[in-house]
Design an enzyme around this catalytic site. Structure first.
Site, PDB file in Angstrom:
ATOM      1  N   HIS A 113      45.737  34.979  40.767  1.00 15.77           N
ATOM      2  CA  HIS A 113      45.312  35.737  39.572  1.00 15.77           C
ATOM      3  C   HIS A 113      44.387  36.893  39.967  1.00 15.77           C
ATOM      4  CE1 HIS A 113      46.945  33.699  36.079  1.00 15.77           C
ATOM      5  NE2 HIS A 113      46.602  32.527  36.556  1.00 15.77           N
ATOM      6  N   CYS A 120      50.410  27.299  33.953  1.00 11.96           N
ATOM      7  CA  CYS A 120      49.364  28.319  33.894  1.00 11.96           C
ATOM      8  C   CYS A 120      48.972  28.497  32.433  1.00 11.96           C
ATOM      9  CB  CYS A 120      49.897  29.637  34.448  1.00 11.96           C
ATOM     10  SG  CYS A 120      48.720  30.996  34.340  1.00 11.96           S
ATOM     11  N   HIS A 142      46.650  29.090  43.301  1.00  7.17           N
ATOM     12  CA  HIS A 142      47.139  29.624  42.019  1.00  7.17           C
ATOM     13  C   HIS A 142      46.101  30.588  41.426  1.00  7.17           C
ATOM     14  CE1 HIS A 142      49.205  29.253  37.974  1.00  7.17           C
ATOM     15  NE2 HIS A 142      48.020  29.744  37.638  1.00  7.17           N
ATOM     16  N   GLU A 143      44.842  30.151  41.396  1.00  4.96           N
ATOM     17  CA  GLU A 143      43.793  30.983  40.786  1.00  4.96           C
ATOM     18  C   GLU A 143      43.524  32.220  41.633  1.00  4.96           C
ATOM     19  OE1 GLU A 143      43.312  30.302  37.833  1.00  4.96           O
ATOM     20  OE2 GLU A 143      44.080  28.251  37.907  1.00  4.96           O
TER      21      GLU A 143
HETATM   22 CO    CO Z   1      47.271  30.704  35.981  1.00  2.26          CO
END
Ligand code: CO
Length: 166
Positions: free
Chosen positions: A135, A89, A131-132
Site C-alpha cells: 500500500h 483487503c 500486503h501493507e
Molecule cells: Co490492503
C-alpha cells in the site's frame, strides 16, 4: 478519518516519509486502530484512510493491545521463501485472492516514538507486513491478481468501480 475504497486515486498516490514534527501522530494511530478493528481487519495502511504517508499498523489477532504493531517509514530489507495464500483487503470489500508472498521478511522501521527497530517476521505477520507495505508503494491487490482471477472477480471489481463513480 475514514476508510477509502478501490478505485479511489488516493490509494495510488505517492506516500511521503513521516517526521517527528508530524503532529498528532498518537491520536491518528489510535483512530486507525479503531477503523481497522471496526472493519475486522488485521492490517491498515495510512493511504487507506486518505493519509498519504509511509505508515501502517497491524494486529494479527484482530484485537488486543498487546499484539498491536506500528510501522513508521518501514523498509523491507530482505525476503526469503515463498508461499501462496488467500488474502483480503479492507479497501476491496468481498475480494479474496491468492497472492504469492515471501515466507519471511526482515524489516527496518520506526515505532510511534521514532525509535528504530529491525525485526524478522514470518507466517501470517510476514504476509500482513508485505500486503501493507505494498500500500505504501501504491500497489494494490488488483496489481497482484492473475488474469484468471481478474475474470473470476470481474463483477465484484465492476461493482466497486460503479460505487466509487456514483
Ligand atoms: Co490492503
Amino acid at each position: 478519518m475514514d476508510l477509502i475504497y478501490y478505485p479511489n486515486p488516493l490509494l495510488r498516490k505517492k506516500n511521503r516519509d513521516l517526521t517527528p514534527d508530524d503532529g498528532n501522530l498518537p491520536e491518528k494511530i489510535r483512530q486507525m486502530f479503531e477503523i481497522m478493528y471496526r472493519n475486522k481487519g488485521v492490517g491498515l495502511a495510512a493511504p487507506q484512510v486518505g493519509w498519504n504517508v509511509r505508515l501502517f499498523i497491524a494486529n494479527p489477532e484482530g484485537g488486543g493491545a498487546e499484539r498491536e504493531k506500528v510501522f513508521v517509514n518501514p523498509r523491507i530489507v530482505s525476503s526469503s521463501g515463498s508461499v501462496s495464500e488467500a488474502e483480503g483487503c479492507l479497501s476491496f470489500p468481498g475480494l479474496y485472492i491468492t497472492v504469492n508472498r515471501g515466507l519471511e521478511v526482515d524489516v527496518e522501521y520506526r515505532d510511534a516514538d521514532f525509535k528504530t527497530h529491525r525485526e524478522t517476521f514470518n507466517g501470517f505477520m510476514a504476509r500482513i507486513v508485505q500486503h501493507e507495505y505494498d500500500h505504501l508503494e501504491g500497489i494494490l491487490m488488483i496489481h497482484r491478481i492473475s488474469q484468471a482471477e481478474k475474470v473470476r472477480n470481474k463483477r465484484l471489481l465492476d461493482e466497486l468501480e460503479e460505487r466509487y463513480a456514483s
